[in-house]
Design a protein around this motif. Sequence first.
Motif, PDB file in Angstrom:
ATOM      1  N   ASN A 337      -1.763  45.291  38.058  1.00  0.00           N
ATOM      2  CA  ASN A 337      -3.167  45.292  37.656  1.00  0.00           C
ATOM      3  C   ASN A 337      -3.857  46.555  38.177  1.00  0.00           C
ATOM      4  OD1 ASN A 337      -5.902  44.835  37.239  1.00  0.00           O
ATOM      5  ND2 ASN A 337      -5.701  42.623  37.535  1.00  0.00           N
ATOM      6  N   LYS A 338      -3.949  47.549  37.326  1.00  0.00           N
ATOM      7  CA  LYS A 338      -4.530  48.828  37.742  1.00  0.00           C
ATOM      8  C   LYS A 338      -6.045  48.741  37.929  1.00  0.00           C
ATOM      9  CE  LYS A 338      -2.387  50.271  34.138  1.00  0.00           C
ATOM     10  NZ  LYS A 338      -1.703  51.157  33.185  1.00  0.00           N
ATOM     11  N   GLU A 339      -6.686  47.759  37.272  1.00  0.00           N
ATOM     12  CA  GLU A 339      -8.120  47.555  37.509  1.00  0.00           C
ATOM     13  C   GLU A 339      -8.360  47.170  38.962  1.00  0.00           C
ATOM     14  OE1 GLU A 339     -10.534  48.152  35.526  1.00  0.00           O
ATOM     15  OE2 GLU A 339      -9.573  48.358  33.558  1.00  0.00           O
ATOM     16  N   ASP A 340      -7.463  46.331  39.504  1.00  0.00           N
ATOM     17  CA  ASP A 340      -7.572  45.955  40.914  1.00  0.00           C
ATOM     18  C   ASP A 340      -7.359  47.159  41.821  1.00  0.00           C
ATOM     19  OD1 ASP A 340      -8.183  43.359  40.420  1.00  0.00           O
ATOM     20  OD2 ASP A 340      -6.231  42.519  40.971  1.00  0.00           O
ATOM     21  N   ILE A 341      -6.416  48.021  41.441  1.00  0.00           N
ATOM     22  CA  ILE A 341      -6.164  49.227  42.236  1.00  0.00           C
ATOM     23  C   ILE A 341      -7.434  50.059  42.325  1.00  0.00           C
ATOM     24  CG2 ILE A 341      -4.923  51.429  42.304  1.00  0.00           C
ATOM     25  CD1 ILE A 341      -2.531  50.028  41.048  1.00  0.00           C
ATOM     26  N   ALA A 342      -8.071  50.283  41.181  1.00  0.00           N
ATOM     27  CA  ALA A 342      -9.262  51.131  41.146  1.00  0.00           C
ATOM     28  C   ALA A 342     -10.461  50.478  41.832  1.00  0.00           C
ATOM     29  CB  ALA A 342      -9.606  51.483  39.704  1.00  0.00           C
ATOM     30  N   ALA A 343     -10.709  49.204  41.492  1.00  0.00           N
ATOM     31  CA  ALA A 343     -11.939  48.548  41.953  1.00  0.00           C
ATOM     32  C   ALA A 343     -11.851  47.993  43.361  1.00  0.00           C
ATOM     33  CB  ALA A 343     -12.321  47.436  40.975  1.00  0.00           C
ATOM     34  N   SER A 344     -10.691  47.445  43.726  1.00  0.00           N
ATOM     35  CA  SER A 344     -10.583  46.739  45.006  1.00  0.00           C
ATOM     36  C   SER A 344      -9.880  47.541  46.095  1.00  0.00           C
ATOM     37  CB  SER A 344      -9.839  45.413  44.801  1.00  0.00           C
ATOM     38  OG  SER A 344     -10.535  44.596  43.872  1.00  0.00           O
ATOM     39  N   SER A 350     -12.826  55.762  41.502  1.00  0.00           N
ATOM     40  CA  SER A 350     -11.661  55.951  40.637  1.00  0.00           C
ATOM     41  C   SER A 350     -11.657  54.875  39.557  1.00  0.00           C
ATOM     42  CB  SER A 350     -10.367  55.852  41.455  1.00  0.00           C
ATOM     43  OG  SER A 350     -10.276  56.895  42.403  1.00  0.00           O
ATOM     44  N   ILE A 351     -11.031  55.174  38.417  1.00  0.00           N
ATOM     45  CA  ILE A 351     -10.990  54.202  37.322  1.00  0.00           C
ATOM     46  C   ILE A 351      -9.544  53.965  36.884  1.00  0.00           C
ATOM     47  CG2 ILE A 351     -13.295  54.783  36.491  1.00  0.00           C
ATOM     48  CD1 ILE A 351     -12.030  56.502  34.323  1.00  0.00           C
ATOM     49  N   ALA A 352      -9.284  52.792  36.324  1.00  0.00           N
ATOM     50  CA  ALA A 352      -7.944  52.477  35.831  1.00  0.00           C
ATOM     51  C   ALA A 352      -7.567  53.460  34.730  1.00  0.00           C
ATOM     52  CB  ALA A 352      -7.909  51.046  35.290  1.00  0.00           C
ATOM     53  N   ALA A 353      -6.318  53.916  34.756  1.00  0.00           N
ATOM     54  CA  ALA A 353      -5.832  54.854  33.737  1.00  0.00           C
ATOM     55  C   ALA A 353      -4.800  54.175  32.861  1.00  0.00           C
ATOM     56  CB  ALA A 353      -5.233  56.097  34.388  1.00  0.00           C
ATOM     57  N   GLY A 375      -7.692  55.925  23.069  1.00  0.00           N
ATOM     58  CA  GLY A 375      -8.195  54.872  23.959  1.00  0.00           C
ATOM     59  C   GLY A 375      -7.178  54.488  25.013  1.00  0.00           C
ATOM     60  N   ASP A 376      -7.020  53.184  25.240  1.00  0.00           N
ATOM     61  CA  ASP A 376      -6.065  52.689  26.228  1.00  0.00           C
ATOM     62  C   ASP A 376      -4.700  52.479  25.577  1.00  0.00           C
ATOM     63  OD1 ASP A 376      -7.953  52.637  28.254  1.00  0.00           O
ATOM     64  OD2 ASP A 376      -8.608  50.609  27.754  1.00  0.00           O
ATOM     65  N   LEU A 377      -3.662  53.032  26.174  1.00  0.00           N
ATOM     66  CA  LEU A 377      -2.325  52.974  25.588  1.00  0.00           C
ATOM     67  C   LEU A 377      -1.389  52.002  26.306  1.00  0.00           C
ATOM     68  CD1 LEU A 377      -1.933  56.777  24.871  1.00  0.00           C
ATOM     69  CD2 LEU A 377      -2.113  54.965  23.168  1.00  0.00           C
ATOM     70  N   ILE A 378      -1.563  51.824  27.609  1.00  0.00           N
ATOM     71  CA  ILE A 378      -0.762  50.847  28.366  1.00  0.00           C
ATOM     72  C   ILE A 378      -1.704  50.080  29.277  1.00  0.00           C
ATOM     73  CG2 ILE A 378       1.104  50.463  30.009  1.00  0.00           C
ATOM     74  CD1 ILE A 378       2.386  53.033  29.158  1.00  0.00           C
ATOM     75  N   VAL A 379      -1.864  48.784  29.027  1.00  0.00           N
ATOM     76  CA  VAL A 379      -2.754  47.976  29.865  1.00  0.00           C
ATOM     77  C   VAL A 379      -1.946  46.901  30.590  1.00  0.00           C
ATOM     78  CG1 VAL A 379      -4.728  48.371  28.365  1.00  0.00           C
ATOM     79  CG2 VAL A 379      -3.261  46.398  27.962  1.00  0.00           C
ATOM     80  N   PHE A 380      -2.503  46.410  31.680  1.00  0.00           N
ATOM     81  CA  PHE A 380      -1.857  45.351  32.451  1.00  0.00           C
ATOM     82  C   PHE A 380      -1.775  44.071  31.623  1.00  0.00           C
ATOM     83  CE2 PHE A 380      -2.840  41.646  35.314  1.00  0.00           C
ATOM     84  CZ  PHE A 380      -1.547  41.509  35.808  1.00  0.00           C
ATOM     85  N   ASN A 381      -0.558  43.511  31.536  1.00  0.00           N
ATOM     86  CA  ASN A 381      -0.353  42.250  30.822  1.00  0.00           C
ATOM     87  C   ASN A 381       0.901  41.604  31.398  1.00  0.00           C
ATOM     88  OD1 ASN A 381       0.511  40.241  28.851  1.00  0.00           O
ATOM     89  ND2 ASN A 381      -0.977  41.167  27.444  1.00  0.00           N
ATOM     90  N   ALA A 382       0.716  40.696  32.328  1.00  0.00           N
ATOM     91  CA  ALA A 382       1.847  40.087  33.037  1.00  0.00           C
ATOM     92  C   ALA A 382       2.798  39.350  32.103  1.00  0.00           C
ATOM     93  CB  ALA A 382       1.330  39.151  34.126  1.00  0.00           C
ATOM     94  N   LYS A 383       2.241  38.701  31.082  1.00  0.00           N
ATOM     95  CA  LYS A 383       3.086  37.947  30.151  1.00  0.00           C
ATOM     96  C   LYS A 383       3.987  38.883  29.351  1.00  0.00           C
ATOM     97  CE  LYS A 383       2.820  34.519  26.403  1.00  0.00           C
ATOM     98  NZ  LYS A 383       1.901  33.689  25.563  1.00  0.00           N
ATOM     99  N   ALA A 525       4.264  55.062  34.052  1.00  0.00           N
ATOM    100  CA  ALA A 525       3.349  53.925  34.175  1.00  0.00           C
ATOM    101  C   ALA A 525       2.045  54.424  34.803  1.00  0.00           C
ATOM    102  CB  ALA A 525       3.968  52.829  35.034  1.00  0.00           C
ATOM    103  N   PRO A 526       1.039  54.779  33.994  1.00  0.00           N
ATOM    104  CA  PRO A 526      -0.219  55.286  34.543  1.00  0.00           C
ATOM    105  C   PRO A 526      -0.872  54.276  35.483  1.00  0.00           C
ATOM    106  CG  PRO A 526      -0.110  55.641  32.170  1.00  0.00           C
ATOM    107  CD  PRO A 526       1.008  54.709  32.516  1.00  0.00           C
ATOM    108  N   THR A 527      -1.516  54.769  36.532  1.00  0.00           N
ATOM    109  CA  THR A 527      -2.170  53.882  37.489  1.00  0.00           C
ATOM    110  C   THR A 527      -3.690  54.087  37.515  1.00  0.00           C
ATOM    111  OG1 THR A 527      -1.620  55.441  39.269  1.00  0.00           O
ATOM    112  CG2 THR A 527      -0.149  53.546  38.953  1.00  0.00           C
ATOM    113  N   TYR A 528      -4.146  55.297  37.859  1.00  0.00           N
ATOM    114  CA  TYR A 528      -5.595  55.496  37.918  1.00  0.00           C
ATOM    115  C   TYR A 528      -5.961  56.968  37.761  1.00  0.00           C
ATOM    116  CZ  TYR A 528      -4.832  56.993  42.796  1.00  0.00           C
ATOM    117  OH  TYR A 528      -4.411  57.654  43.928  1.00  0.00           O
ATOM    118  N   GLN A 529      -7.201  57.189  37.337  1.00  0.00           N
ATOM    119  CA  GLN A 529      -7.802  58.522  37.341  1.00  0.00           C
ATOM    120  C   GLN A 529      -8.678  58.581  38.579  1.00  0.00           C
ATOM    121  OE1 GLN A 529      -9.810  59.710  33.721  1.00  0.00           O
ATOM    122  NE2 GLN A 529     -10.868  61.408  34.713  1.00  0.00           N
TER     123      GLN A 529
END
Length: 561
Positions: A337-344, A350-353, A375-383, A525-529
């Motif tokens: 979850n790159k959103e967690d990396i950036a925000a938490s 920094s923002i999710a990349a 736009g967004d090319l690879i997003v977090f999706n555990a499933k 696997a992009p992580t963050y900008q």
Amino acid sequence: MKKSKYSLLLTLTLVLSVFLAACGGGNSADKGDKKSDGAKTSNVAQEIKVLSRSEIPTLDSVKTTDEIGFNVLNSINEGLYTADKDGSSVPALVDGEPKVSEDGKTVTFKLVDAKWSNGDPVTANDFVYAWQRAIDPATASEYGPYMMNGKIAGAQEITDAAVAKKEFDLNTLGIKALDEKTLEVKFEKVLPYWKDLMAFPTFYPQNEKFVKEKGDAYASNAENLLSNGAFKITSWNGPTATEWTLEKNDNYREAKAVSLKKITFNVVKDNNAQVNAFEGGEADITDILASDLVPQYQGDERMVSSLQPSVFWVKMNYKNAALANVHIREAIAKAFNKEDIAASILNNGSIAANYFVPKQFVSTPDGKDFREKNGDLIVFNAKEAKAAWEKGLADLGIDKLELRYLGGDTDSAKKVDEYIKNQLETNLPGLKVNLESVPFAIRLDRAKAGNYDLLHSGWGPDYPDAMTFADLWLTDGPNNEMTYSSAKYDGLIKKAEEVAANQEEYVSTLQEAERVFLAEDYGVAPTYQKADNILINTKVKGLVALPFGPNYSYKWITVEE
């Protein structure tokens, strides 16, 4: 802000300029009352102390690949062009406007009178020697081939001949000294960003006599270096040194414009220790603050914050048979979850990349952000990650996998790396990740040698064009370092180079290349900008943040009462 059809959004420069202007520094310093400025600084020692999170791996300009080294080189040397206070590339060692051929591929420069720190004149041959040394396979420069192949005439042919173990002639490189003060450069094709390219440290000159006299000792410490820039390095004991000193270079062509007399750098890897040193008056400028320290400085005029055009990602080494499987790579790219990396975890702006060309970096011919189309090319999706993982394991005929993850040794890097490790092991059953946290210089060496399975690293632009990110992934490219190879991707990059004069087609082709690399191949696997937050003593005015290449220029700094 530089204006062009393919313009750079100078986010960092603008933010810092606004801050410095509010404090009475920055660009406004040139417009103020010079007598007043002089009164503020006349009784103050023009010296500052700066903190660095890492040592300098090398200061040989044709071998440097990291931001620490580039920052120092930008202070002690200059090339044909340099960045001004607005981040635009302007003449440095070039005397007036160069002569450009009708086809735009040949440029003839006249050089200004400039000296090295030992008193020798800077000549056209100094450029010829340095460029030839950078492209010479015997030098083992990473950036020489990367910055020159496909750009400087003859560079690719030299590289190809060396790879094929055939003879080559360095004199076929597209650079020639017509006389001591006249330099001719031939480009492989029309380059819209050639002035920005010429400002990059790989294209700096080197004093041939001095380099040859020093031999293997060249650039090994301060005594074995020459400067032609605003400062000279007077103390540095080599790659393991945790302290180095820059002093004003009286032989610099614009020495009268430089107020700062001395800059002392100290390596402090612990973020809390950096802040303590700053608060205790032992440092004037910190390195990037750790995320947990940023909230306590919100609203504090001493903190400068900005979103950088630098993107981080997890590289996957294709030499590992498991990582050569596209389903395994897809699983890893979607499993954290790159959103967690950036925000938490980072929590610093920094923002999710989900991309490799950053936001707010370059615009398309119609003025839109390059990012808007893909736009967004690879997003977090555990499933989806788990489903791809199971396909990959089935392809390989295994039910578990163990990977080595090479990370950094700073506080922030360790936190991000630990999080990614835990996410991967949690969301991909049967995966064990062995995290190895190593110093920056060692990480660079191991990356170059391909001694890793997963590697968390980042890239900042070397010039203001999406190609500075796109050509990283070319087959056998010097910065590929993971043996990724795709004829389709290579073809798109080649096409973009061929149609560079048509900006609409050029940009569209690079956007398609980014989509193929990420959405089809899951190349990384992009992580963050990243966003940067640093602390600056309010008495220090005129620090200029640069949008590409080196991060900062100290040339215009003054210290006030």
